[in-house]
Design an enzyme around this catalytic site. Structure first.
Site, PDB file in Angstrom:
ATOM      1  N   LEU A  82       1.291   8.380  -3.887  1.00 22.72           N
ATOM      2  CA  LEU A  82       0.209   8.859  -4.746  1.00 22.72           C
ATOM      3  C   LEU A  82       0.541  10.269  -5.197  1.00 22.72           C
ATOM      4  O   LEU A  82       1.066  11.061  -4.408  1.00 22.72           O
ATOM      5  CB  LEU A  82      -1.122   8.867  -3.988  1.00 22.72           C
ATOM      6  CG  LEU A  82      -1.747   7.505  -3.664  1.00 22.72           C
ATOM      7  CD1 LEU A  82      -2.905   7.686  -2.676  1.00 22.72           C
ATOM      8  CD2 LEU A  82      -2.242   6.809  -4.924  1.00 22.72           C
ATOM      9  N   ASP A  83       0.223  10.597  -6.447  1.00 22.89           N
ATOM     10  CA  ASP A  83       0.503  11.949  -6.910  1.00 22.89           C
ATOM     11  C   ASP A  83      -0.451  12.940  -6.241  1.00 22.89           C
ATOM     12  O   ASP A  83      -1.440  12.559  -5.605  1.00 22.89           O
ATOM     13  CB  ASP A  83       0.451  12.053  -8.438  1.00 22.89           C
ATOM     14  CG  ASP A  83      -0.919  11.713  -9.006  1.00 22.89           C
ATOM     15  OD1 ASP A  83      -1.904  12.371  -8.601  1.00 22.89           O
ATOM     16  OD2 ASP A  83      -1.012  10.819  -9.863  1.00 22.89           O
ATOM     17  N   LYS A  84      -0.150  14.199  -6.404  1.00 20.87           N
ATOM     18  CA  LYS A  84      -0.885  15.253  -5.715  1.00 20.87           C
ATOM     19  C   LYS A  84      -2.376  15.242  -6.036  1.00 20.87           C
ATOM     20  O   LYS A  84      -3.214  15.543  -5.172  1.00 20.87           O
ATOM     21  CB  LYS A  84      -0.279  16.611  -6.107  1.00 20.87           C
ATOM     22  CG  LYS A  84      -0.859  17.810  -5.385  1.00 20.87           C
ATOM     23  CD  LYS A  84      -0.121  19.076  -5.801  1.00 20.87           C
ATOM     24  CE  LYS A  84      -0.691  20.307  -5.120  1.00 20.87           C
ATOM     25  NZ  LYS A  84       0.033  21.542  -5.519  1.00 20.87           N
ATOM     26  N   SER A 142      -4.220  12.639  -6.784  1.00 20.44           N
ATOM     27  CA  SER A 142      -4.874  11.378  -6.422  1.00 20.44           C
ATOM     28  C   SER A 142      -5.108  11.305  -4.917  1.00 20.44           C
ATOM     29  O   SER A 142      -4.526  12.061  -4.147  1.00 20.44           O
ATOM     30  CB  SER A 142      -4.017  10.196  -6.889  1.00 20.44           C
ATOM     31  OG  SER A 142      -3.859  10.218  -8.291  1.00 20.44           O
TER      32      SER A 142
END
Length: 247
Positions: A102-104, A106
């Site tokens: 997951l990106d930062k 999210s």
């Protein structure tokens, strides 16, 4: 014992797939006998192999963990200065691979395991593992109910038909999309381009302010609070493996 390529050792130990092992090595996270390893290095059981400071056990027990990732943490096996990493939340002695990054910005469900084969199957596009997200927009869809209904229908149709998201990623689709309430949607994917959902909503004129993953295949986030983790029950893992095998 004949020395083996480091990527093969990490994969056989259940730490990561070979591709993920390459990233660990390139990121300077692997050491052999105290020195930083490089691609092409070989080792055997007589060598001290460590991943991010943790000794590699060639017969490590298989571990399966689910984590509720908070916003602001990066999900990577590599270390970056001044970045909060999910491994600050999950502190165990066995090196783990991340399933479903997951990106930062999210949040939500991440799976962590040293089962390299399972990790590879869960992340390889050909297995099309379903992942479910709850998405909140930063604005109302319309000023009245009729316009809102039309906008919801437009979003649903475009997500199912496919949307060109640019940057060479081509046309992507949602497996399912459901309007839950107000500014909130549930979106299911079987593919995973970088920041795909955010980019899809942007193409239909919407801005995402919150994105939370709540399920990967049969594994749900359950009642885990932000930043908490727990071991996944063996029955859930067996079901997960059977789902992937049927894919």
């Amino acid at each position: 014992m004949t020395k083996q390529v480091l990527q093969k050792i990490l994969s056989a130990a259940g730490i990561a797939s070979r591709r993920q092992a390459e990233l660990l090595i390139k990121g300077g996270n692997v050491k052999i006998n105290g020195r930083i390893a490089k691609l092409g290095d070989r080792a055997d059981e007589g060598d001290d192999v460590r991943v991010r400071g943790k000794k590699v056990g060639f017969t490590s027990p298989l571990v399966y963990i689910k984590l509720n990732k908070p916003v602001g943490y990066v999900s990577t096996n590599r270390s970056f200065k001044d970045e909060k990493n999910i491994f600050e939340l999950v502190k165990i002695s066995i090196p783990l691979a991340i399933v479903g990054r997951l990106d930062k910005d999210s949040e939500g469900l991440l799976l962590l395991t040293n089962d390299g084969e399972l990790a590879n199957r869960l992340t390889h596009p050909k297995f099309e593992v379903e992942k479910v997200y709850v998405v909140t927009l930063g604005h109302d869809l319309a000023t009245d109910k009729k316009e809102e209904k039309n906008k919801i229908q437009e979003i649903s149709e475009r997500f199912k038909e496919g949307i060109e998201i640019g940057l060479g990623d081509g046309v992507v689709k949602a497996e399912r999309i459901k309007h839950l309430r107000g500014r909130t949607f549930e979106v299911a994917l079987r593919q995973g381009k970088k920041r795909q959902i955010r980019r899809m909503f942007r193409r239909v004129g919407c801005h995402v302010i919150r994105l939370e993953r709540v399920r990967i295949a049969n594994i749900t986030i359950g009642r885990l609070r932000k930043g908490q983790w727990e071991y996944i029950k063996s029955a859930e893992i067996e079901k997960l493996k059977s789902i992937i095998k049927q894919s």
